[in-house]
Scaffold this motif. Structure first.
Motif, PDB file in Angstrom:
ATOM      1  N   PRO A   1      53.557  15.666  57.955  1.00  0.00           N
ATOM      2  CA  PRO A   1      53.784  15.073  56.633  1.00  0.00           C
ATOM      3  C   PRO A   1      53.023  13.755  56.494  1.00  0.00           C
ATOM      4  N   GLU A   2      52.186  13.671  55.449  1.00  0.00           N
ATOM      5  CA  GLU A   2      51.315  12.499  55.330  1.00  0.00           C
ATOM      6  C   GLU A   2      51.192  11.956  53.918  1.00  0.00           C
ATOM      7  N   ALA A   3      51.768  12.627  52.925  1.00  0.00           N
ATOM      8  CA  ALA A   3      51.628  12.170  51.543  1.00  0.00           C
ATOM      9  C   ALA A   3      52.994  12.201  50.873  1.00  0.00           C
ATOM     10  N   MET A   4      53.295  11.153  50.111  1.00  0.00           N
ATOM     11  CA  MET A   4      54.632  11.006  49.535  1.00  0.00           C
ATOM     12  C   MET A   4      54.533  10.440  48.127  1.00  0.00           C
ATOM     13  N   LEU A   5      55.297  11.029  47.209  1.00  0.00           N
ATOM     14  CA  LEU A   5      55.376  10.545  45.832  1.00  0.00           C
ATOM     15  C   LEU A   5      56.843  10.429  45.445  1.00  0.00           C
ATOM     16  N   LEU A   6      57.247   9.272  44.963  1.00  0.00           N
ATOM     17  CA  LEU A   6      58.598   9.112  44.435  1.00  0.00           C
ATOM     18  C   LEU A   6      58.675   9.884  43.124  1.00  0.00           C
ATOM     19  N   ALA A   7      59.517  10.945  43.104  1.00  0.00           N
ATOM     20  CA  ALA A   7      59.561  11.843  41.951  1.00  0.00           C
ATOM     21  C   ALA A   7      60.659  11.469  40.958  1.00  0.00           C
ATOM     22  N   SER A   8      61.776  10.926  41.446  1.00  0.00           N
ATOM     23  CA  SER A   8      62.847  10.468  40.557  1.00  0.00           C
ATOM     24  C   SER A   8      63.677   9.433  41.295  1.00  0.00           C
ATOM     25  N   HIS A   9      64.432   8.653  40.516  1.00  0.00           N
ATOM     26  CA  HIS A   9      65.171   7.510  41.060  1.00  0.00           C
ATOM     27  C   HIS A   9      66.307   7.232  40.084  1.00  0.00           C
ATOM     28  N   ARG A  10      67.549   7.579  40.458  1.00  0.00           N
ATOM     29  CA  ARG A  10      68.654   7.478  39.513  1.00  0.00           C
ATOM     30  C   ARG A  10      69.939   7.064  40.234  1.00  0.00           C
ATOM     31  N   PRO A  11      70.898   6.458  39.518  1.00  0.00           N
ATOM     32  CA  PRO A  11      72.171   6.082  40.126  1.00  0.00           C
ATOM     33  C   PRO A  11      72.965   7.309  40.566  1.00  0.00           C
ATOM     34  N   GLY A  12      73.674   7.169  41.697  1.00  0.00           N
ATOM     35  CA  GLY A  12      74.538   8.226  42.201  1.00  0.00           C
ATOM     36  C   GLY A  12      75.859   7.648  42.654  1.00  0.00           C
ATOM     37  N   PRO A  13      76.826   8.498  43.033  1.00  0.00           N
ATOM     38  CA  PRO A  13      78.161   8.006  43.404  1.00  0.00           C
ATOM     39  C   PRO A  13      78.183   7.142  44.661  1.00  0.00           C
ATOM     40  N   GLU A  14      77.204   7.323  45.568  1.00  0.00           N
ATOM     41  CA  GLU A  14      77.198   6.572  46.826  1.00  0.00           C
ATOM     42  C   GLU A  14      75.946   5.720  46.982  1.00  0.00           C
ATOM     43  N   GLY A  15      75.238   5.482  45.900  1.00  0.00           N
ATOM     44  CA  GLY A  15      74.000   4.724  45.953  1.00  0.00           C
ATOM     45  C   GLY A  15      72.974   5.363  45.045  1.00  0.00           C
ATOM     46  N   THR A  16      71.760   4.889  45.104  1.00  0.00           N
ATOM     47  CA  THR A  16      70.685   5.462  44.301  1.00  0.00           C
ATOM     48  C   THR A  16      70.209   6.767  44.927  1.00  0.00           C
ATOM     49  N   VAL A  17      70.071   7.801  44.095  1.00  0.00           N
ATOM     50  CA  VAL A  17      69.565   9.085  44.557  1.00  0.00           C
ATOM     51  C   VAL A  17      68.072   9.179  44.220  1.00  0.00           C
ATOM     52  N   ALA A  18      67.268   9.411  45.229  1.00  0.00           N
ATOM     53  CA  ALA A  18      65.828   9.549  45.040  1.00  0.00           C
ATOM     54  C   ALA A  18      65.391  10.953  45.406  1.00  0.00           C
ATOM     55  N   GLU A  19      64.451  11.478  44.629  1.00  0.00           N
ATOM     56  CA  GLU A  19      63.771  12.727  44.991  1.00  0.00           C
ATOM     57  C   GLU A  19      62.338  12.365  45.363  1.00  0.00           C
TER      58      GLU A  19
ATOM     59  N   VAL B   1      56.843  15.454  49.200  1.00  0.00           N
ATOM     60  CA  VAL B   1      56.110  15.243  50.450  1.00  0.00           C
ATOM     61  C   VAL B   1      55.127  16.386  50.661  1.00  0.00           C
ATOM     62  N   LEU B   2      53.871  16.046  50.958  1.00  0.00           N
ATOM     63  CA  LEU B   2      52.852  17.031  51.303  1.00  0.00           C
ATOM     64  C   LEU B   2      52.369  16.767  52.715  1.00  0.00           C
ATOM     65  N   SER B   3      51.838  17.817  53.356  1.00  0.00           N
ATOM     66  CA  SER B   3      51.515  17.732  54.776  1.00  0.00           C
ATOM     67  C   SER B   3      50.068  18.066  55.069  1.00  0.00           C
ATOM     68  N   ASP B   4      49.568  17.462  56.125  1.00  0.00           N
ATOM     69  CA  ASP B   4      48.271  17.792  56.717  1.00  0.00           C
ATOM     70  C   ASP B   4      48.494  18.966  57.663  1.00  0.00           C
ATOM     71  N   GLY B   5      47.740  20.046  57.468  1.00  0.00           N
ATOM     72  CA  GLY B   5      47.872  21.227  58.319  1.00  0.00           C
ATOM     73  C   GLY B   5      47.945  22.508  57.518  1.00  0.00           C
ATOM     74  N   PRO B   6      49.003  22.710  56.723  1.00  0.00           N
ATOM     75  CA  PRO B   6      49.113  23.956  55.975  1.00  0.00           C
ATOM     76  C   PRO B   6      48.240  23.952  54.716  1.00  0.00           C
ATOM     77  N   ALA B   7      47.911  25.132  54.225  1.00  0.00           N
ATOM     78  CA  ALA B   7      47.121  25.258  53.006  1.00  0.00           C
ATOM     79  C   ALA B   7      47.843  24.594  51.839  1.00  0.00           C
ATOM     80  N   ASN B   8      47.103  23.804  51.066  1.00  0.00           N
ATOM     81  CA  ASN B   8      47.613  23.131  49.875  1.00  0.00           C
ATOM     82  C   ASN B   8      48.760  22.168  50.152  1.00  0.00           C
ATOM     83  N   GLY B   9      48.955  21.789  51.394  1.00  0.00           N
ATOM     84  CA  GLY B   9      49.921  20.750  51.716  1.00  0.00           C
ATOM     85  C   GLY B   9      51.360  21.185  51.843  1.00  0.00           C
ATOM     86  N   SER B  10      51.663  22.460  51.555  1.00  0.00           N
ATOM     87  CA  SER B  10      53.030  22.977  51.670  1.00  0.00           C
ATOM     88  C   SER B  10      54.053  21.984  51.123  1.00  0.00           C
ATOM     89  N   PRO B  11      53.986  21.657  49.810  1.00  0.00           N
ATOM     90  CA  PRO B  11      54.831  20.585  49.267  1.00  0.00           C
ATOM     91  C   PRO B  11      56.323  20.911  49.299  1.00  0.00           C
TER      92      PRO B  11
END
Length: 334
Positions: free
Chosen positions: A294-312, A315-325
């Motif tokens: 895993p070598e590439a990361m994008l913050l996709a969402s960021h919202r309040p949750g019951p136990e803290g902020t929930v982030a999505e 992640v894409l990876s070096d190795g598999p075709a098209n990064g296997s996101p």
């Protein structure tokens, strides 16, 4: 308060790739290493810029958070086809050049800081296995570049100026132009942006259990003679743990994709770093995906949750075709 147990692996959903990402070595990229988006975080469909480490170009993509798809788009030239045509601010470190077969940016990370996308080369000596066998370390002048382009991929600009800091700062100079795997030499694998500055994350070196982030003024990097105002941030990730990607959260903390300092394929985690408190919180490990890194990361969402902020987090990876996101879901403590 009772301490929450770390999950066995962070939960994730697979993301489908529509089309194919290009590579400098073949028809389909197997070496994706960076992603960034100029679109605001609240948008569910976001145009992104993706980089791999074997070409002279980046590529646009469309990420749809609701459909869980990543659609490949048009290529974005970063370097000229002829290395003799490179026009860059600053001077490349003079350490020889192995020839046209290794003329690549070795792009390792992407970031958005209006009005530009930024892409960083590894600034690294490259260990590789030649056809005749054995191992050798190669210097590639083009890997010591930082590139930037406009929102739509227009007017690529190049700079060698980061090397001015790498070869002069006490914490970095002993590792400049040294092999990452044999001598803990410099290897940049991440870039983030905020408050007019660029933040470069290092896979190597790691000293005394601390990975490094180098911060410089973005505009100065592309202005000859301007003060880069360089600052070094030390991140206590642990022995032999380096930075594979990073992003700055809306609250100013760093979300870090961490992995082994040696170029291996196991032991990747998401970690939260608050530089004001000099504190790292390990969020959890990423589930293995074959021999991928895993070598590439994008913050996709960021919202309040019951136990803290929930982030999505995409992640894409070096190795598999098209990064296997994969799209990971993680709760960020306050």
């Amino acid at each position: 308060m009772e301490k929450r147990a770390e999950p066995a692996f962070l939960p994730f959903r697979e993301v489908a790739v529509i089309g194919s990402f290009r590579s400098g070595e073949g028809p389909v990229a197997t070496d994706i290493s960076g992603i960034a988006s100029a679109a605001v975080l609240s948008r569910r469909r976001r145009k992104c810029l993706i980089i791999d480490n074997e070409g002279l170009f980046a590529q646009f993509a469309q990420f749809d958070l609701d459909a869980l798809t990543l659609k490949a788009g048009e290529a974005v030239p970063l370097l000229p086809e002829n290395r003799q045509s490179i026009k860059a601010v600053g001077q490349a470190p003079d350490h020889g050049d192995p020839g046209p077969d290794r003329y690549i940016l070795d792009g390792e990370g992407a970031a958005w800081l209006a009005p530009h996308y930024y892409v960083t080369g590894s600034h690294s000596i490259h260990d590789w296995e030649p056809p005749e066998g054995g191992k050798r370390a190669d210097y590639r002048r083009s890997a010591f570049l930082v590139a930037r382009v406009g929102r739509n991929g227009q007017r690529p600009q190049l700079s060698y100026r980061l090397s001015e800091v790498l070869r002069s700062r006490k914490a970095l100079a002993p590792y400049f132009l040294k092999s990452p795997d044999k001598q803990q030499g410099i290897n940049i694998e991440a870039i983030a942006a905020g408050r007019r500055r660029l933040f470069f994350g290092f896979r190597s070196p790691v000293k005394d259990g601390k990975a490094l982030i180098l911060s410089v003024r973005a505009a100065a990097l592309f202005t000859s003679g301007a003060d880069l105002a360089a600052k070094i941030i030390r991140v206590p990730l642990g022995n032999n743990v380096g930075i594979r990607d990073l992003t700055i959260l809306p609250d100013g903390r760093f979300l870090i994709l961490a992995g082994p300092r040696p170029d291996g394929g196991e032991g990747f985690t998401l970690q939260l770093f608050d530089r004001r408190l000099d504190k790292v919180h390990r969020l959890g490990p990423l589930a293995p995906n074959g021999a991928s890194k895993p070598e590439a990361m994008l913050l996709a969402s960021h919202r309040p949750g019951p136990e803290g902020t929930v982030a999505e987090v995409l992640v894409l990876s070096d190795g598999p075709a098209n990064g296997s996101p994969r799209l990971y879901t993680v709760t960020l403590p306050d």
